[in-house]
Design an enzyme around this catalytic site. Structure first.
Site, PDB file in Angstrom:
ATOM      1  N   TYR A   1       7.981  11.495  -3.732  1.00  0.00           N
ATOM      2  CA  TYR A   1       7.606  10.068  -3.725  1.00  0.00           C
ATOM      3  C   TYR A   1       8.795   9.203  -3.298  1.00  0.00           C
ATOM      4  O   TYR A   1       8.699   8.407  -2.365  1.00  0.00           O
ATOM      5  CB  TYR A   1       7.110   9.637  -5.113  1.00  0.00           C
ATOM      6  CG  TYR A   1       7.074   8.123  -5.313  1.00  0.00           C
ATOM      7  CD1 TYR A   1       6.223   7.318  -4.549  1.00  0.00           C
ATOM      8  CD2 TYR A   1       7.904   7.500  -6.260  1.00  0.00           C
ATOM      9  CE1 TYR A   1       6.209   5.941  -4.726  1.00  0.00           C
ATOM     10  CE2 TYR A   1       7.872   6.124  -6.440  1.00  0.00           C
ATOM     11  CZ  TYR A   1       7.028   5.350  -5.661  1.00  0.00           C
ATOM     12  OH  TYR A   1       7.005   3.985  -5.826  1.00  0.00           O
TER      13      TYR A   1
ATOM     14  N   ALA B   1       0.848  -1.207   0.000  1.00  0.00           N
ATOM     15  CA  ALA B   1       0.000   0.000   0.000  1.00  0.00           C
ATOM     16  C   ALA B   1       0.872   1.241   0.000  1.00  0.00           C
ATOM     17  O   ALA B   1       1.795   1.360   0.806  1.00  0.00           O
ATOM     18  CB  ALA B   1      -0.911   0.004   1.224  1.00  0.00           C
TER      19      ALA B   1
ATOM     20  N   ASP C   1      13.169   1.278  -7.184  1.00  0.00           N
ATOM     21  CA  ASP C   1      14.550   1.678  -7.515  1.00  0.00           C
ATOM     22  C   ASP C   1      14.734   3.196  -7.427  1.00  0.00           C
ATOM     23  O   ASP C   1      15.864   3.687  -7.417  1.00  0.00           O
ATOM     24  CB  ASP C   1      14.941   1.177  -8.927  1.00  0.00           C
ATOM     25  CG  ASP C   1      14.062   1.730 -10.045  1.00  0.00           C
ATOM     26  OD1 ASP C   1      13.054   2.406  -9.761  1.00  0.00           O
ATOM     27  OD2 ASP C   1      14.391   1.462 -11.216  1.00  0.00           O
ATOM     28  N   GLU C   2      13.609   3.930  -7.345  1.00  0.00           N
ATOM     29  CA  GLU C   2      13.716   5.396  -7.362  1.00  0.00           C
ATOM     30  C   GLU C   2      14.401   5.937  -6.108  1.00  0.00           C
ATOM     31  O   GLU C   2      14.855   7.082  -6.090  1.00  0.00           O
ATOM     32  CB  GLU C   2      12.332   6.027  -7.559  1.00  0.00           C
ATOM     33  CG  GLU C   2      11.695   5.525  -8.841  1.00  0.00           C
ATOM     34  CD  GLU C   2      10.454   6.266  -9.294  1.00  0.00           C
ATOM     35  OE1 GLU C   2      10.305   7.445  -8.960  1.00  0.00           O
ATOM     36  OE2 GLU C   2       9.636   5.653 -10.014  1.00  0.00           O
TER      37      GLU C   2
ATOM     38  N   LYS D   1       9.443   6.814   0.043  1.00  0.00           N
ATOM     39  CA  LYS D   1       9.726   5.368  -0.033  1.00  0.00           C
ATOM     40  C   LYS D   1      11.082   5.080   0.639  1.00  0.00           C
ATOM     41  O   LYS D   1      11.232   4.092   1.355  1.00  0.00           O
ATOM     42  CB  LYS D   1       9.748   4.878  -1.481  1.00  0.00           C
ATOM     43  CG  LYS D   1       8.394   4.874  -2.180  1.00  0.00           C
ATOM     44  CD  LYS D   1       7.368   3.946  -1.563  1.00  0.00           C
ATOM     45  CE  LYS D   1       7.708   2.484  -1.736  1.00  0.00           C
ATOM     46  NZ  LYS D   1       6.592   1.605  -1.233  1.00  0.00           N
TER      47      LYS D   1
ATOM     48  N   PRO E   1       9.490  18.669 -12.705  1.00  0.00           N
ATOM     49  CA  PRO E   1      10.584  19.195 -11.880  1.00  0.00           C
ATOM     50  C   PRO E   1      11.355  18.043 -11.217  1.00  0.00           C
ATOM     51  O   PRO E   1      10.743  17.070 -10.776  1.00  0.00           O
ATOM     52  CB  PRO E   1       9.875  20.027 -10.805  1.00  0.00           C
ATOM     53  CG  PRO E   1       8.448  20.092 -11.179  1.00  0.00           C
ATOM     54  CD  PRO E   1       8.158  19.045 -12.208  1.00  0.00           C
TER      55      PRO E   1
HETATM   56  P1  NAD Z   1      -0.987   1.694  -6.949  1.00  0.00           P
HETATM   57  O1  NAD Z   1      -1.019   3.170  -6.735  1.00  0.00           O
HETATM   58  O2  NAD Z   1      -1.527   1.116  -8.188  1.00  0.00           O
HETATM   59  O3  NAD Z   1      -1.756   0.965  -5.750  1.00  0.00           O
HETATM   60  C1  NAD Z   1      -1.613   1.331  -4.420  1.00  0.00           C
HETATM   61  C2  NAD Z   1      -2.705   0.636  -3.626  1.00  0.00           C
HETATM   62  O4  NAD Z   1      -2.545   1.034  -2.242  1.00  0.00           O
HETATM   63  C3  NAD Z   1      -4.116   1.036  -4.037  1.00  0.00           C
HETATM   64  O5  NAD Z   1      -4.937  -0.107  -4.096  1.00  0.00           O
HETATM   65  C4  NAD Z   1      -4.572   1.972  -2.924  1.00  0.00           C
HETATM   66  O6  NAD Z   1      -5.979   1.928  -2.715  1.00  0.00           O
HETATM   67  C5  NAD Z   1      -3.806   1.429  -1.738  1.00  0.00           C
HETATM   68  N1  NAD Z   1      -3.578   2.461  -0.712  1.00  0.00           N
HETATM   69  C6  NAD Z   1      -3.075   3.717  -0.919  1.00  0.00           C
HETATM   70  N2  NAD Z   1      -3.046   4.366   0.258  1.00  0.00           N
HETATM   71  C7  NAD Z   1      -3.501   3.518   1.198  1.00  0.00           C
HETATM   72  C8  NAD Z   1      -3.690   3.612   2.601  1.00  0.00           C
HETATM   73  N3  NAD Z   1      -3.409   4.750   3.264  1.00  0.00           N
HETATM   74  N4  NAD Z   1      -4.166   2.533   3.269  1.00  0.00           N
HETATM   75  C9  NAD Z   1      -4.457   1.389   2.600  1.00  0.00           C
HETATM   76  N5  NAD Z   1      -4.316   1.241   1.279  1.00  0.00           N
HETATM   77  C10 NAD Z   1      -3.847   2.300   0.585  1.00  0.00           C
HETATM   78  O7  NAD Z   1       0.537   1.291  -6.701  1.00  0.00           O
HETATM   79  P2  NAD Z   1       1.417   0.173  -7.420  1.00  0.00           P
HETATM   80  O8  NAD Z   1       1.983   0.750  -8.652  1.00  0.00           O
HETATM   81  O9  NAD Z   1       0.670  -1.088  -7.455  1.00  0.00           O
HETATM   82  O10 NAD Z   1       2.601   0.053  -6.368  1.00  0.00           O
HETATM   83  C11 NAD Z   1       2.523  -0.869  -5.279  1.00  0.00           C
HETATM   84  C12 NAD Z   1       3.806  -0.767  -4.472  1.00  0.00           C
HETATM   85  O11 NAD Z   1       4.919  -1.085  -5.309  1.00  0.00           O
HETATM   86  C13 NAD Z   1       4.085   0.624  -3.920  1.00  0.00           C
HETATM   87  O12 NAD Z   1       4.625   0.488  -2.626  1.00  0.00           O
HETATM   88  C14 NAD Z   1       5.103   1.212  -4.876  1.00  0.00           C
HETATM   89  O13 NAD Z   1       5.931   2.148  -4.223  1.00  0.00           O
HETATM   90  C15 NAD Z   1       5.870  -0.034  -5.283  1.00  0.00           C
HETATM   91  N6  NAD Z   1       6.494   0.000  -6.623  1.00  0.00           N
HETATM   92  C16 NAD Z   1       5.767   0.364  -7.723  1.00  0.00           C
HETATM   93  C17 NAD Z   1       6.362   0.345  -8.982  1.00  0.00           C
HETATM   94  C18 NAD Z   1       5.591   0.702 -10.223  1.00  0.00           C
HETATM   95  O14 NAD Z   1       6.190   0.796 -11.318  1.00  0.00           O
HETATM   96  N7  NAD Z   1       4.281   0.858 -10.175  1.00  0.00           N
HETATM   97  C19 NAD Z   1       7.710  -0.017  -9.118  1.00  0.00           C
HETATM   98  C20 NAD Z   1       8.426  -0.389  -7.965  1.00  0.00           C
HETATM   99  C21 NAD Z   1       7.798  -0.374  -6.727  1.00  0.00           C
HETATM  100  P1  TYD Z   2       5.836   7.299 -14.785  1.00  0.00           P
HETATM  101  O1  TYD Z   2       5.048   6.243 -15.473  1.00  0.00           O
HETATM  102  O2  TYD Z   2       5.100   8.416 -14.103  1.00  0.00           O
HETATM  103  O3  TYD Z   2       6.807   6.542 -13.784  1.00  0.00           O
HETATM  104  P2  TYD Z   2       8.092   7.118 -12.935  1.00  0.00           P
HETATM  105  O4  TYD Z   2       8.008   8.586 -12.872  1.00  0.00           O
HETATM  106  O5  TYD Z   2       7.861   6.487 -11.604  1.00  0.00           O
HETATM  107  O6  TYD Z   2       9.295   6.606 -13.646  1.00  0.00           O
HETATM  108  O7  TYD Z   2       6.807   7.964 -15.846  1.00  0.00           O
HETATM  109  C1  TYD Z   2       7.714   7.182 -16.602  1.00  0.00           C
HETATM  110  C2  TYD Z   2       8.541   8.142 -17.441  1.00  0.00           C
HETATM  111  O8  TYD Z   2       7.689   8.766 -18.407  1.00  0.00           O
HETATM  112  C3  TYD Z   2       9.167   9.281 -16.644  1.00  0.00           C
HETATM  113  O9  TYD Z   2      10.434   9.603 -17.198  1.00  0.00           O
HETATM  114  C4  TYD Z   2       8.214  10.437 -16.850  1.00  0.00           C
HETATM  115  C5  TYD Z   2       7.676  10.181 -18.255  1.00  0.00           C
HETATM  116  N1  TYD Z   2       6.291  10.640 -18.506  1.00  0.00           N
HETATM  117  C6  TYD Z   2       6.018  11.465 -19.592  1.00  0.00           C
HETATM  118  O10 TYD Z   2       6.924  11.828 -20.378  1.00  0.00           O
HETATM  119  N2  TYD Z   2       4.726  11.858 -19.792  1.00  0.00           N
HETATM  120  C7  TYD Z   2       3.725  11.476 -18.965  1.00  0.00           C
HETATM  121  O11 TYD Z   2       2.559  11.896 -19.182  1.00  0.00           O
HETATM  122  C8  TYD Z   2       4.018  10.627 -17.854  1.00  0.00           C
HETATM  123  C9  TYD Z   2       2.933  10.192 -16.913  1.00  0.00           C
HETATM  124  C10 TYD Z   2       5.326  10.233 -17.672  1.00  0.00           C
END
Ligand code: NAD
Ligand code: TYD
Length: 364
Positions: free
Chosen positions: A170, A90, A146-147, A174, A302
């Site tokens: 963000y 979450a 990885d961010e 994390k 930014p």
């Molecule tokens: P997402 O935004 O799709 O989902 C997040 C989920 O958490 C949602 O279902 C939301 O309802 C729930 N949530 C948010 N706030 C909450 C709270 N206060 N209490 C309970 N539930 C809550 O996110 P995701 O992309 O599935 O990412 C999941 C995890 O993986 C995150 O911790 C994220 O940092 C990590 N992660 C994501 C990516 C990516 O590319 N999406 C990559 C690496 C790590």
């Molecule tokens: P994003 O999917 O938001 O993931 P993250 O910022 O966590 O890497 O963005 C992926 C890459 O794409 C990032 O370099 C920002 C760029 N981006 C755009 O150029 N336009 C967009 O509308 C979005 C959402 C992201």
């Protein structure tokens, strides 16, 4: 670490209605029918129970709608279920949102994680119930990104030893939560694992992130807002491969380790967007090159990190995990899913999301 021979593990998965969480919940519920899986999710804009429709009635699955900021609820859940393990996903997860509302990220990502750590510490360390399985059979598995490592230049890879240097609210939130997990391990002896994964893509991703947003916009013939010059690089992993990696780490990692997860799959944003346009033109029967005309360079984000790239050698060598699909295969599966689930896409892009999108879209 968790006892793999104990058949009836009780596992709390947080954020299981979101993008990655829904794939993790599905994998655990179907692959481990003897486990009891509890999915705790607040159902924010990113959470959607449609993502789990196919398993909602599984006998080993329970959904609890609730916020990880609600300490009473969390303590009650830990007391009721006596979890063996937590897989914590979450989070607030979108960089652009963190720029406009950083505090929301501190609340959920830092304080929410603290609440879970405190609840686990309370029941596993401070007042453990008499029963089977001691502390050595518990696990707090924290899912991170990885961010936290900040940005790379043109060369090099993030390893598990790369110092943390987060650049966005963000990634700072994390990174903070990762540090607290480690600190609870060092200070109180809480058994933990952290994995830091690269950018995921696949079914069920909310269309604010690059790939689903651009699929949505190509379908609607809306502009494709590429930030800056588009020469930013990300390392992409298919979400189902990430879920498999989480399963592998959960069951096989030693205690208190971290793993970087990625598929050695770097793409410059602009190259990825052009590939997406080409594949979608073909699938939609549109004239070649027509979607590329939607590309619009807009004001940069930014603090935009130039490049992310994961060295996944540790998980490859120690746990034998590797991605199962190439990027081209994964992207095709993803596009097909969005085309077959246009109603899902429409339902999550109505209302407030539309206003959000319009605010983001500013031409340079
Ligand atoms: P997402 O935004 O799709 O989902 C997040 C989920 O958490 C949602 O279902 C939301 O309802 C729930 N949530 C948010 N706030 C909450 C709270 N206060 N209490 C309970 N539930 C809550 O996110 P995701 O992309 O599935 O990412 C999941 C995890 O993986 C995150 O911790 C994220 O940092 C990590 N992660 C994501 C990516 C990516 O590319 N999406 C990559 C690496 C790590
Ligand atoms: P994003 O999917 O938001 O993931 P993250 O910022 O966590 O890497 O963005 C992926 C890459 O794409 C990032 O370099 C920002 C760029 N981006 C755009 O150029 N336009 C967009 O509308 C979005 C959402 C992201």
């Amino acid at each position: 670490m968790i006892n793999k021979d104990k058949k009836k593990l009780k596992v709390l998965i947080t954020g299981g209605a979101g993008f990655i969480g829904s794939h993790v919940v599905r994998l655990f519920v179907t692959k481990y029918p003897d486990y009891e899986i509890v999915n705790l999710d607040a159902l924010t804009y990113a959470g959607n129970l449609e993502n789990l429709k196919d398993i909602e009635n599984a006998p080993n699955y329970t959904f609890v709608k609730g916020d990880i900021l609600d300490t009473e609820l969390i303590n009650n859940l830990f007391e009721k279920y006596e979890f063996d393990a937590v897989i914590h996903l979450a989070a607030e997860s979108h960089v652009d949102r963190s720029i406009s509302d950083p505090l929301a990220f501190v609340k959920t990502n830092v304080i929410g994680t603290m609440n879970l750590l405190n609840a686990a510490k309370k029941i596993w360390i401070d007042t453990p119930p008499s029963g089977e399985g001691g502390l050595e059979e518990k696990l707090f598995y924290h899912i991170s990104t990885d961010e936290v490592y900040g940005t790379l230049g043109e060369s090099g890879l993030f390893t598990e030893e790369t110092p943390y240097a987060p650049n966005s609210p963000y990634s700072a939130s994390k990174a903070s939560s990762d540090h607290f997990v480690r600190a609870y391990g060092e200070t109180y002896g809480l058994p933990y694992v952290v994995s830091n994964c690269s950018n995921n893509y696949g079914p069920n991703q909310f269309p604010e992130k690059l790939i689903p947003l651009f699929i949505h916009n190509i379908l609607q013939k809306n502009p494709l807002p590429v930030y800056g010059d588009g020469n930013y690089t990300r390392d992409w992993l298919f979400v189902i491969d990430h879920a498999e990696a989480i399963d592998r780490i959960f069951h096989h990692s030693e205690k208190n380790k971290t793993y970087n997860v990625g598929g050695f799959n770097e793409w410059k944003n602009i190259d990825l967007v052009k590939l997406l346009c080409r594949v979608m033109d073909k699938k939609l029967g549109r004239e070649e090159g027509s979607s590329e005309k939607l590309i619009t360079y807009v004001k940069d984000r930014p603090g935009h990190d130039l490049r992310y790239a994961i060295d996944a050698s540790r998980i490859n060598n120690e746990l034998g995990w590797k991605p199962s699909v190439t990027f081209e295969e994964g992207l095709e599966k993803t596009i097909d899913w969005y085309l077959e689930n246009e109603t899902w896409l429409k339902s999550v892009t109505s209302g407030a999301y539309q206003d959000y999108y319009k605010k983001q879209y500013k031409s340079t």
